[in-house]
Design a protein around this motif. Structure first.
Motif, PDB file in Angstrom:
ATOM      1  N   ASP A  48      91.237 -76.416 -71.563  1.00 17.32           N
ATOM      2  CA  ASP A  48      91.138 -77.732 -70.912  1.00 17.32           C
ATOM      3  C   ASP A  48      90.745 -77.585 -69.445  1.00 17.32           C
ATOM      4  N   ARG A 100      87.107 -76.711 -69.154  1.00 16.96           N
ATOM      5  CA  ARG A 100      86.287 -77.901 -69.424  1.00 16.96           C
ATOM      6  C   ARG A 100      86.278 -78.823 -68.201  1.00 16.96           C
ATOM      7  N   ASP A 101      87.457 -79.027 -67.592  1.00 19.22           N
ATOM      8  CA  ASP A 101      87.546 -79.864 -66.392  1.00 19.22           C
ATOM      9  C   ASP A 101      86.749 -79.261 -65.237  1.00 19.22           C
TER      10      ASP A 101
END
Length: 116
Positions: free
Chosen positions: A16, A19-20
């Motif tokens: 995550d 991805r951020d």
């Protein structure tokens, strides 16, 4: 099994965070490709540097958190962040400008991330 669960959660968190990071970097690259200098810090321009500092600081903080998670998981450092840091700083007069460099990054990231 608790350690395995903890590592699985950490790995999901790492994914995550990566991805951020990619989303934040792409947004910054789009701004730079549109003509706003400072992200790559190629000029000794205090105003451009100051304008880009919040995003550079955020990317650096995110990259350090990702690298810490990767270290805990026994993974190598986050390549995208290392490449970004390496691309920053003074360049010679023959180097392309930051907008063109940002567009090249966007083109390369679009190849590796179709939803970019």
């Amino acid at each position: 099994m608790a350690k395995g669960d903890r590592l699985a959660r950490l790995d999901a968190l790492r994914e995550d965070m990566e991805r951020d990071y990619r989303v934040a970097l792409i947004a910054a690259l789009r701004t730079t490709a549109a003509g706003r200098w400072g992200l790559f810090d190629h000029r000794k321009d205090r105003i451009a540097r100051a304008a880009a500092q919040p995003i550079v600081s955020a990317l650096t903080e995110m990259g350090e958190e990702i690298d810490a998670a990767r270290a805990q998981l026994g993974l190598p450092p986050f390549d995208l962040h290392a490449e970004f840091l390496a691309s920053r700083g003074p360049v010679g007069p023959e180097a392309v400008g930051e907008p063109k460099q940002a567009q090249a990054w966007l083109d390369r990231l679009a190849v590796t991330t179709p939803d970019a």
